[in-house]
Enzyme design. Sequence first.
Site, mmCIF file in Angstrom:
data_model
loop_
_atom_site.group_PDB
_atom_site.id
_atom_site.type_symbol
_atom_site.label_atom_id
_atom_site.label_comp_id
_atom_site.label_asym_id
_atom_site.label_seq_id
_atom_site.Cartn_x
_atom_site.Cartn_y
_atom_site.Cartn_z
ATOM 1 N N GLU A 264 -42.129 75.975 -9.976
ATOM 2 C CA GLU A 264 -41.884 76.836 -10.668
ATOM 3 C C GLU A 264 -41.777 78.433 -10.652
ATOM 4 O OE1 GLU A 264 -44.731 76.471 -13.777
ATOM 5 O OE2 GLU A 264 -46.267 78.285 -12.905
ATOM 6 N N ILE A 265 -40.357 78.664 -10.945
ATOM 7 C CA ILE A 265 -39.618 79.902 -10.671
ATOM 8 C C ILE A 265 -39.814 81.137 -11.757
ATOM 9 C CG2 ILE A 265 -38.331 81.157 -9.578
ATOM 10 C CD1 ILE A 265 -36.773 79.033 -7.803
#
Length: 378
Positions: A264-265
Amino acid sequence: MIPARYGRIGLLSFLPICLLLITYYGMLRKKDYTAYQYDYDHPKDGSIQRENAAFVLLVRNEDLNDLRETMQMLEDRFNKKYHYPYVFLNNEPFDDKFREYTTGLSSGKTYYGQLTPEMWTYPDWIDQEKARLSREKMNAEGVIYGGLESYRHMCRFQSGFFFRHPLMKQFDYYWRVEPHVKFNCDIDYDPFRVMKEKDLKYGFAISLTEYGNTVPTLWDTVKEFIQQYPQHIIPANSSDSLMRWITNDDGASYNLCHFWSNFEIASLSWLRSQAYLDYFNHLDKAGGFFYERWGDAPVHSIAAALMLKKSEVHFFYDMGYYHNPFKHCPTEPEWLSVEKCSCDPTDSIDKNSWSCTSQFLQLVGKTGKDFVITQRSK
């Protein structure tokens, strides 16, 4: 009855209005789907444009060999061009070999932190005997990771504490990385810059359904939160709402869809917001991290679906990613998988029945190609 010639005159008089309406709504639709243009040019002085961001990894000393393979791939595919820092976190001290061998591979700064006691212990309100019996029961029933105490501490930490670690306070965005994972495509652009310029709050590569026996009371607890904190929720009937991605019956139940949070960013300001903190604290008090086996993936994903607009969640479609046993590999345009990636697009989870990505795309009204940012090499 209206004479035919008056009818024709009426239709002709309305024709310009209809054309204007068609043009107007066409412009609106075009505005919604205008492709994001990434500027690949760096300053002529050779300096590197970099956002206030870092990779964050919760790892152990014994993960070193697998971690180095992942780091080498991440450096080759992306970070050698940008030199973003790494934040390594552990519930135990890192040894000298770990520090030496990870610093040696990183093109950016490296930070090493140990978790504080509150981040990796039972809170006062948890009945530890009840938690132990729950683990034994879930383990006997064959629930994945059902008997692991450390896994529960990890899920709670990733849900509510990693972004509050002192080393993370200096950053605005994070990219979560884990040992064992692979990055199978060249990443020719800066995803942190994309997050900032597009005002994105959360980005994912893989989505799938959770094991229902790990979260039996999670959704009931979430519904209690929605009732107590309506100010934090985007109304389900809003065109911006992602609620329909996580429920198929107008909120009566959870359909188990979630973004796989090992990649996840995301925006740290969102996780630090009062809305998310109220959400996490409500879940934490309910005890499901220990009495059941609530994972950080559904916890993050439900929060995103409740609190973020459709336009604030991004599918990093053009990034090839593998975490055992699933991979995401872009399939179109064809040059992307042929020239930028080493993965086989026919093995991508996106079309699998376990994946929730097609439902996400349908809800936001886009295709995978609409999320492509990388450009073809000239």
